[in-house]
Design a protein around this motif. Structure first.
Motif, PDB file in Angstrom:
ATOM      1  N   SER A 285     -43.098  42.141   5.351  1.00  0.00           N
ATOM      2  CA  SER A 285     -43.841  43.406   5.309  1.00  0.00           C
ATOM      3  C   SER A 285     -44.862  43.504   6.449  1.00  0.00           C
ATOM      4  O   SER A 285     -45.480  44.548   6.615  1.00  0.00           O
ATOM      5  N   ASN A 286     -45.042  42.436   7.213  1.00  0.00           N
ATOM      6  CA  ASN A 286     -45.972  42.438   8.349  1.00  0.00           C
ATOM      7  C   ASN A 286     -45.222  42.689   9.651  1.00  0.00           C
ATOM      8  O   ASN A 286     -44.139  42.153   9.863  1.00  0.00           O
ATOM      9  N   ALA A 287     -45.839  43.453  10.516  1.00  0.00           N
ATOM     10  CA  ALA A 287     -45.280  43.686  11.851  1.00  0.00           C
ATOM     11  C   ALA A 287     -45.775  42.595  12.802  1.00  0.00           C
ATOM     12  O   ALA A 287     -46.807  41.949  12.548  1.00  0.00           O
ATOM     13  N   LEU A 288     -45.054  42.400  13.886  1.00  0.00           N
ATOM     14  CA  LEU A 288     -45.461  41.426  14.897  1.00  0.00           C
ATOM     15  C   LEU A 288     -46.759  41.866  15.556  1.00  0.00           C
ATOM     16  O   LEU A 288     -46.926  43.044  15.873  1.00  0.00           O
ATOM     17  N   THR A 289     -47.661  40.925  15.765  1.00  0.00           N
ATOM     18  CA  THR A 289     -48.850  41.200  16.565  1.00  0.00           C
ATOM     19  C   THR A 289     -48.485  40.997  18.034  1.00  0.00           C
ATOM     20  O   THR A 289     -47.448  40.399  18.357  1.00  0.00           O
ATOM     21  N   THR A 290     -49.304  41.462  18.922  1.00  0.00           N
ATOM     22  CA  THR A 290     -49.055  41.286  20.357  1.00  0.00           C
ATOM     23  C   THR A 290     -48.987  39.808  20.714  1.00  0.00           C
ATOM     24  O   THR A 290     -48.105  39.381  21.458  1.00  0.00           O
ATOM     25  N   LYS A 291     -49.884  39.015  20.173  1.00  0.00           N
ATOM     26  CA  LYS A 291     -49.916  37.578  20.476  1.00  0.00           C
ATOM     27  C   LYS A 291     -48.674  36.866  19.951  1.00  0.00           C
ATOM     28  O   LYS A 291     -48.119  35.995  20.622  1.00  0.00           O
ATOM     29  N   ILE A 292     -48.224  37.245  18.775  1.00  0.00           N
ATOM     30  CA  ILE A 292     -47.002  36.658  18.215  1.00  0.00           C
ATOM     31  C   ILE A 292     -45.796  37.056  19.063  1.00  0.00           C
ATOM     32  O   ILE A 292     -44.915  36.234  19.337  1.00  0.00           O
TER      33      ILE A 292
ATOM     34  N   MET B  89     -55.199  23.489   7.885  1.00  0.00           N
ATOM     35  CA  MET B  89     -55.963  23.467   9.145  1.00  0.00           C
ATOM     36  C   MET B  89     -57.054  24.525   9.150  1.00  0.00           C
ATOM     37  O   MET B  89     -56.825  25.680   8.783  1.00  0.00           O
ATOM     38  N   PHE B  90     -58.225  24.116   9.607  1.00  0.00           N
ATOM     39  CA  PHE B  90     -59.392  24.994   9.653  1.00  0.00           C
ATOM     40  C   PHE B  90     -59.135  26.190  10.567  1.00  0.00           C
ATOM     41  O   PHE B  90     -58.738  26.027  11.718  1.00  0.00           O
ATOM     42  N   ASP B  91     -59.350  27.380  10.043  1.00  0.00           N
ATOM     43  CA  ASP B  91     -59.334  28.636  10.795  1.00  0.00           C
ATOM     44  C   ASP B  91     -57.951  29.108  11.256  1.00  0.00           C
ATOM     45  O   ASP B  91     -57.842  30.122  11.932  1.00  0.00           O
ATOM     46  N   VAL B  92     -56.886  28.379  10.945  1.00  0.00           N
ATOM     47  CA  VAL B  92     -55.547  28.784  11.369  1.00  0.00           C
ATOM     48  C   VAL B  92     -55.063  29.938  10.491  1.00  0.00           C
ATOM     49  O   VAL B  92     -55.178  29.886   9.266  1.00  0.00           O
ATOM     50  N   GLU B  93     -54.525  30.985  11.129  1.00  0.00           N
ATOM     51  CA  GLU B  93     -54.027  32.157  10.417  1.00  0.00           C
ATOM     52  C   GLU B  93     -52.509  32.298  10.473  1.00  0.00           C
ATOM     53  O   GLU B  93     -51.918  32.897   9.580  1.00  0.00           O
ATOM     54  N   TYR B  94     -51.895  31.786  11.537  1.00  0.00           N
ATOM     55  CA  TYR B  94     -50.446  31.914  11.710  1.00  0.00           C
ATOM     56  C   TYR B  94     -49.835  30.567  12.062  1.00  0.00           C
ATOM     57  O   TYR B  94     -50.391  29.817  12.872  1.00  0.00           O
TER      58      TYR B  94
ATOM     59  N   LEU C 231     -51.720  25.191  20.262  1.00  0.00           N
ATOM     60  CA  LEU C 231     -52.755  25.945  19.552  1.00  0.00           C
ATOM     61  C   LEU C 231     -53.277  27.048  20.459  1.00  0.00           C
ATOM     62  O   LEU C 231     -53.566  26.806  21.640  1.00  0.00           O
ATOM     63  N   SER C 232     -53.404  28.257  19.909  1.00  0.00           N
ATOM     64  CA  SER C 232     -53.933  29.379  20.681  1.00  0.00           C
ATOM     65  C   SER C 232     -55.399  29.132  21.016  1.00  0.00           C
ATOM     66  O   SER C 232     -56.098  28.372  20.335  1.00  0.00           O
ATOM     67  N   SER C 233     -55.868  29.800  22.060  1.00  0.00           N
ATOM     68  CA  SER C 233     -57.242  29.586  22.525  1.00  0.00           C
ATOM     69  C   SER C 233     -58.279  29.945  21.462  1.00  0.00           C
ATOM     70  O   SER C 233     -59.358  29.364  21.436  1.00  0.00           O
ATOM     71  N   ASP C 234     -57.955  30.870  20.574  1.00  0.00           N
ATOM     72  CA  ASP C 234     -58.901  31.236  19.517  1.00  0.00           C
ATOM     73  C   ASP C 234     -58.726  30.384  18.257  1.00  0.00           C
ATOM     74  O   ASP C 234     -59.446  30.568  17.278  1.00  0.00           O
TER      75      ASP C 234
END
Length: 168
Positions: free
Chosen positions: A10-17, A120-125, A89-92
């Motif tokens: 149900s989620n669309a791709l983000t630009t970063k993904i 993992m701390f702060d990981v969203e994807y 790991l992404s820069s953010d």
């Protein structure tokens, strides 16, 4: 062909993904599991320059200084008590990438990767890259079915915003 699916569906791709997908797509001819029998580290090495261009830190070896360490638990004086390693790991710090080859489904490595990303701390994807084909096993399809079941059953709530499954 490069396969990918973001879960939940149900989620669309983000630009970063989408940028991450493009890193795999541009090198697909070199990493195609139907044509090449590469180890996960070899696949990571091929896509690493592209990931670094979009702001990812990428594991460069097996020594402690070459690994990417992501905190899980913090102790006294904010000292890291527990951490897990990642391939990139992404820069953010929001997107973690794990590239798997032969062990993805045979040793259920994808489940370990999922568990660790959730801790993992702060990981969203989590971006989980697996072979489309490994010795006649359809690893991408196997992991896809597992993740689809996980999200459709709605019995476990993950702390991640999404999981991108890539089949190379």
């Amino acid at each position: 062909m490069l396969n990918y699916q973001l879960f939940p569906r149900s989620n669309a791709l983000t630009t970063k993904i989408q940028d991450v997908i493009n890193c795999f797509a541009v090198e697909y001819d070199k990493i195609n599991s139907a044509m090449h029998n590469l180890k996960s580290d070899e696949v990571l090495k091929i896509i690493a320059p592209h990931l670094m261009k979009i702001g990812f830190t990428v594991e460069t070896g097996k020594s402690a200084s070459a690994k990417i360490i992501i905190p899980v638990l913090f102790g006294m004086n904010n000292r890291v008590d527990k951490a897990f390693n990642a391939d990139a790991l992404s820069s953010d710090g929001k997107i973690v990438i794990e590239v798997e080859a032969g062990r993805a489904t045979e040793n259920n490595q994808f489940l370990k990767d999922l568990f660790q990303a959730c801790m993992m701390f702060d990981v969203e994807y989590l971006v989980l890259a697996v072979r489309n084909d490994y010795r006649g096993h359809k690893d991408f399809e196997i992991v896809y079915t597992f993740l689809e079941t996980l999200y459709i059953s709605n019995r476990i709530k993950l702390p991640l915003k999404g999981i991108l499954l890539i089949g190379y």
